[in-house]
Each structure stands twice: as C-alpha cells, then as structure tokens.
Design a protein around this motif. Sequence first.
Motif, PDB file in Angstrom:
ATOM      1  N   TYR A 140      14.185  38.169  60.442  1.00 36.61           N
ATOM      2  CA  TYR A 140      13.801  37.544  61.711  1.00 36.61           C
ATOM      3  C   TYR A 140      12.517  36.732  61.623  1.00 36.61           C
ATOM      4  CZ  TYR A 140      17.219  40.970  63.190  1.00 36.61           C
ATOM      5  OH  TYR A 140      18.383  41.707  63.304  1.00 36.61           O
ATOM      6  N   GLY A 141      11.677  37.026  60.644  1.00 37.58           N
ATOM      7  CA  GLY A 141      10.407  36.333  60.508  1.00 37.58           C
ATOM      8  C   GLY A 141       9.585  36.957  59.408  1.00 37.58           C
ATOM      9  N   TYR A 142       8.250  36.909  59.552  1.00 41.17           N
ATOM     10  CA  TYR A 142       7.412  37.371  58.462  1.00 41.17           C
ATOM     11  C   TYR A 142       6.054  37.855  58.969  1.00 41.17           C
ATOM     12  CZ  TYR A 142       6.728  32.321  59.037  1.00 41.17           C
ATOM     13  OH  TYR A 142       6.568  31.059  59.560  1.00 41.17           O
ATOM     14  N   PHE A 143       5.596  38.938  58.339  1.00 46.33           N
ATOM     15  CA  PHE A 143       4.295  39.547  58.609  1.00 46.33           C
ATOM     16  C   PHE A 143       3.277  39.066  57.581  1.00 46.33           C
ATOM     17  CE2 PHE A 143       7.157  42.755  60.419  1.00 46.33           C
ATOM     18  CZ  PHE A 143       6.502  43.137  61.579  1.00 46.33           C
ATOM     19  N   ILE A 144       2.035  38.837  58.050  1.00 49.00           N
ATOM     20  CA  ILE A 144       0.920  38.526  57.164  1.00 49.00           C
ATOM     21  C   ILE A 144      -0.306  39.292  57.646  1.00 49.00           C
ATOM     22  CG2 ILE A 144      -0.638  36.734  56.309  1.00 49.00           C
ATOM     23  CD1 ILE A 144       1.606  34.745  56.549  1.00 49.00           C
ATOM     24  N   PRO A 145      -0.952  40.068  56.781  1.00 51.59           N
ATOM     25  CA  PRO A 145      -2.194  40.747  57.158  1.00 51.59           C
ATOM     26  C   PRO A 145      -3.374  39.808  56.964  1.00 51.59           C
ATOM     27  CG  PRO A 145      -1.603  41.390  54.942  1.00 51.59           C
ATOM     28  CD  PRO A 145      -0.541  40.420  55.404  1.00 51.59           C
ATOM     29  N   VAL A 146      -4.250  39.731  57.940  1.00 52.68           N
ATOM     30  CA  VAL A 146      -5.378  38.801  57.866  1.00 52.68           C
ATOM     31  C   VAL A 146      -6.646  39.452  58.385  1.00 52.68           C
ATOM     32  CG1 VAL A 146      -3.969  36.724  58.014  1.00 52.68           C
ATOM     33  CG2 VAL A 146      -4.735  37.833  60.100  1.00 52.68           C
ATOM     34  N   GLU A 147      -7.743  38.724  58.220  1.00 53.94           N
ATOM     35  CA  GLU A 147      -9.046  39.196  58.692  1.00 53.94           C
ATOM     36  C   GLU A 147      -9.855  38.011  59.191  1.00 53.94           C
ATOM     37  OE1 GLU A 147     -12.943  41.732  57.067  1.00 53.94           O
ATOM     38  OE2 GLU A 147     -11.513  40.859  55.647  1.00 53.94           O
ATOM     39  N   GLY A 148     -10.564  38.204  60.289  1.00 53.21           N
ATOM     40  CA  GLY A 148     -11.497  37.184  60.755  1.00 53.21           C
ATOM     41  C   GLY A 148     -10.818  35.972  61.368  1.00 53.21           C
ATOM     42  N   ASP A 149     -11.411  34.798  61.120  1.00 53.36           N
ATOM     43  CA  ASP A 149     -10.937  33.551  61.711  1.00 53.36           C
ATOM     44  C   ASP A 149      -9.868  32.925  60.824  1.00 53.36           C
ATOM     45  OD1 ASP A 149     -13.005  34.193  63.364  1.00 53.36           O
ATOM     46  OD2 ASP A 149     -14.249  32.451  62.876  1.00 53.36           O
ATOM     47  N   ASN A 164      -3.370  44.268  66.478  1.00 52.68           N
ATOM     48  CA  ASN A 164      -4.778  44.491  66.197  1.00 52.68           C
ATOM     49  C   ASN A 164      -4.971  45.799  65.427  1.00 52.68           C
ATOM     50  OD1 ASN A 164      -7.589  44.326  66.229  1.00 52.68           O
ATOM     51  ND2 ASN A 164      -7.768  45.206  68.281  1.00 52.68           N
ATOM     52  N   ILE A 165      -5.734  45.722  64.345  1.00 57.27           N
ATOM     53  CA  ILE A 165      -6.039  46.918  63.558  1.00 57.27           C
ATOM     54  C   ILE A 165      -7.400  47.494  63.963  1.00 57.27           C
ATOM     55  CG2 ILE A 165      -6.292  47.897  61.254  1.00 57.27           C
ATOM     56  CD1 ILE A 165      -3.483  46.828  61.857  1.00 57.27           C
ATOM     57  N   ASN A 166      -8.435  46.674  63.876  1.00 60.82           N
ATOM     58  CA  ASN A 166      -9.772  47.196  64.195  1.00 60.82           C
ATOM     59  C   ASN A 166     -10.701  46.154  64.798  1.00 60.82           C
ATOM     60  OD1 ASN A 166     -10.478  45.643  61.933  1.00 60.82           O
ATOM     61  ND2 ASN A 166     -10.413  47.408  60.555  1.00 60.82           N
ATOM     62  N   CYS A 167     -10.171  45.060  65.320  1.00 61.35           N
ATOM     63  CA  CYS A 167     -11.015  44.033  65.930  1.00 61.35           C
ATOM     64  C   CYS A 167     -11.557  44.510  67.284  1.00 61.35           C
ATOM     65  CB  CYS A 167     -10.218  42.740  66.156  1.00 61.35           C
ATOM     66  SG  CYS A 167      -9.773  41.852  64.658  1.00 61.35           S
ATOM     67  N   THR A 168     -12.814  44.208  67.534  1.00 67.19           N
ATOM     68  CA  THR A 168     -13.381  44.405  68.870  1.00 67.19           C
ATOM     69  C   THR A 168     -13.424  43.081  69.626  1.00 67.19           C
ATOM     70  OG1 THR A 168     -15.636  44.111  68.021  1.00 67.19           O
ATOM     71  CG2 THR A 168     -14.757  46.365  68.105  1.00 67.19           C
ATOM     72  N   ASN A 169     -13.267  41.992  68.896  1.00 64.65           N
ATOM     73  CA  ASN A 169     -13.160  40.655  69.486  1.00 64.65           C
ATOM     74  C   ASN A 169     -11.985  39.944  68.832  1.00 64.65           C
ATOM     75  OD1 ASN A 169     -14.023  38.232  70.984  1.00 64.65           O
ATOM     76  ND2 ASN A 169     -14.557  37.455  68.942  1.00 64.65           N
ATOM     77  N   THR A 179      -4.981  35.881  74.470  1.00 65.76           N
ATOM     78  CA  THR A 179      -5.112  36.993  73.525  1.00 65.76           C
ATOM     79  C   THR A 179      -6.446  37.695  73.745  1.00 65.76           C
ATOM     80  OG1 THR A 179      -6.177  35.674  71.806  1.00 65.76           O
ATOM     81  CG2 THR A 179      -3.770  35.690  71.840  1.00 65.76           C
ATOM     82  N   TYR A 180      -6.513  38.937  73.296  1.00 66.37           N
ATOM     83  CA  TYR A 180      -7.748  39.715  73.391  1.00 66.37           C
ATOM     84  C   TYR A 180      -7.668  40.851  72.378  1.00 66.37           C
ATOM     85  CZ  TYR A 180      -4.755  42.664  76.375  1.00 66.37           C
ATOM     86  OH  TYR A 180      -3.726  43.439  76.863  1.00 66.37           O
ATOM     87  N   ALA A 181      -8.698  41.658  72.300  1.00 68.86           N
ATOM     88  CA  ALA A 181      -8.720  42.767  71.338  1.00 68.86           C
ATOM     89  C   ALA A 181      -7.847  43.902  71.861  1.00 68.86           C
ATOM     90  CB  ALA A 181     -10.149  43.234  71.107  1.00 68.86           C
ATOM     91  N   TYR A 182      -6.577  43.811  71.560  1.00 69.24           N
ATOM     92  CA  TYR A 182      -5.597  44.769  72.077  1.00 69.24           C
ATOM     93  C   TYR A 182      -5.938  46.201  71.647  1.00 69.24           C
ATOM     94  CZ  TYR A 182      -3.186  40.269  72.196  1.00 69.24           C
ATOM     95  OH  TYR A 182      -2.871  38.947  72.391  1.00 69.24           O
ATOM     96  N   GLN A 183      -5.756  47.116  72.569  1.00 68.15           N
ATOM     97  CA  GLN A 183      -6.018  48.524  72.289  1.00 68.15           C
ATOM     98  C   GLN A 183      -4.768  49.265  71.850  1.00 68.15           C
ATOM     99  OE1 GLN A 183      -9.310  49.839  72.428  1.00 68.15           O
ATOM    100  NE2 GLN A 183      -9.579  47.616  72.461  1.00 68.15           N
ATOM    101  N   ASP A 203     -13.032  39.632  64.573  1.00 69.68           N
ATOM    102  CA  ASP A 203     -14.125  40.233  63.806  1.00 69.68           C
ATOM    103  C   ASP A 203     -13.639  41.431  62.983  1.00 69.68           C
ATOM    104  OD1 ASP A 203     -13.619  42.031  65.818  1.00 69.68           O
ATOM    105  OD2 ASP A 203     -15.674  42.126  66.578  1.00 69.68           O
ATOM    106  N   GLY A 204     -12.351  41.426  62.660  1.00 70.78           N
ATOM    107  CA  GLY A 204     -11.800  42.534  61.875  1.00 70.78           C
ATOM    108  C   GLY A 204     -10.414  42.212  61.363  1.00 70.78           C
ATOM    109  N   ASP A 205      -9.611  43.246  61.181  1.00 68.83           N
ATOM    110  CA  ASP A 205      -8.276  43.125  60.591  1.00 68.83           C
ATOM    111  C   ASP A 205      -7.197  43.102  61.669  1.00 68.83           C
ATOM    112  OD1 ASP A 205      -9.202  43.498  57.771  1.00 68.83           O
ATOM    113  OD2 ASP A 205      -9.768  45.471  58.537  1.00 68.83           O
ATOM    114  N   TYR A 206      -6.144  42.341  61.407  1.00 71.19           N
ATOM    115  CA  TYR A 206      -4.990  42.325  62.287  1.00 71.19           C
ATOM    116  C   TYR A 206      -3.776  41.808  61.521  1.00 71.19           C
ATOM    117  CZ  TYR A 206      -6.741  37.493  62.856  1.00 71.19           C
ATOM    118  OH  TYR A 206      -7.215  36.222  62.629  1.00 71.19           O
ATOM    119  N   LEU A 207      -2.600  42.058  62.065  1.00 72.15           N
ATOM    120  CA  LEU A 207      -1.341  41.581  61.488  1.00 72.15           C
ATOM    121  C   LEU A 207      -0.758  40.504  62.387  1.00 72.15           C
ATOM    122  CD1 LEU A 207       0.534  44.873  60.474  1.00 72.15           C
ATOM    123  CD2 LEU A 207      -0.178  43.087  58.898  1.00 72.15           C
TER     124      LEU A 207
END
Length: 221
Positions: A140-149, A164-169, A179-183, A203-207
């Motif tokens: 269906y698509g593709y995942f990429i793990p990233v960090e920051g901007d 969101n993995i650990n971003c506060t922003n 979008t926002y820093a999803y909990q 400011d952190g990690d997300y997928l």
Amino acid sequence: MNYPLIDENFLPDAIILCNGDYPTHPIAKAILAHARFICCCDGAGMKFIDHGNIPNAIVGDGDSLPESFKTKYKDIFHPVEEQEDNDQTKATRYCMAQGYKNICYLGSTGKREDHTLGNISLLTRYRKDFNLLVTMVTDYGYFIPVEGDCTFDTFVGQQISIFNINCTNLQGNGFRWKTYAYQSLWQGTLNESTGNSVRMIGDGDYLIFRTFNAKLAIIKK
C-alpha cells in the motif's frame, strides 16, 4: 534531508524479504525483481524459491524451515540461534556485515499483527542504533524513520500518516490537516498532501508512511 517518492526504479543496496505477506503490488514486486542483493528471513526463503528465485542469503533461527531444506541450501543458509532479536533484525545485522547501508524491507507486514507492529517499530532502531538508511515497502505504501527537519516529495491527494516517537514539537507544511506533537499513534494517521511536497519540522524521531496511490474522491450522486 529530502526523501523522494518510491517507485519501481527504487534500487537500495539490499532487500530483506520477511515472512509476512508476499509482495503483490507492482512497485513492491518490481523492487524485489531488480534487487542487487536479497536476504530472506527464514520461511521467506522458501516462498522466494517457490516463486522461481534463489536469494543471496537466508538468515534466521531456522525454526520454520524443514531440515531437508536447510541441508539443500546450506551454502546460503546462515542460522542465528539467539532469541533476543527477531529474524528481521538478524537479517539486518547480516546485511550490515556485508557492508550494506541502504536497506529496503519487503514482506514485513501482514499475517500476525504482533509481528507487523514489532517489525515496523524496529525501523527507528535501525536508523538510530545501526546508522542505516531504511525503507519498509508494503503493498500500500512505504514507511521511513526520520528525525528532525525533513522534506518529502509527494503528489496531490497522497495519504500520509505521521507516527510520533518522541517529538515534543512536530510541525508540518503542505498537509490538508494541521500537524502537532501527537501523543497517541492514531492521531497522526490519514493526513493528506495538498501539493508536490510536504515539510516536517520536529525535535525528535518519527515515522512517515506515504501511500502509492492518491485517495479516491467520493463522487456524490
């Protein structure tokens, strides 16, 4: 960093084929067919061979492989008996040992849901702890793990989910919904691109998950 769209011309250093749902989407099938190096996780090796192919390596604890199969393919079967890591990670370590840094995962989703969640969650570990450039392609698509901007090539109507993995922003530009820093993991799902790219500021990690196809418009009669 900019992340282009994934299509049938995507050519990573190595493919790891896991034992989930065997690829059926044309793009996923093309990526597998054009692979430079293919490492299969245990039972995925049997599937790959049943489809008329021979992988470069089969890695895992061998618990899903008959003894006759392991004997026949002993030259390419590399058993790893420790149980701390799953077969996807064992195959990743093997590919790293061969010098591969840009790795694409196929067949990591489908079948048992716990395996699917575990495999997806490992992408951030591979990027951070193993220093790899990794992509997980599904039907269906593709995942990429990233960090920051980061900037991602898109197209109008492409569905994009943000985990969101650990971003506060976590801010995004080019999305249909803010979008926002999803909990919670579900909060960033099913967003949509309004143009040819989106930009994330975090400011952190997300997928990021991007679909192959645009969302179909609902035509009211």
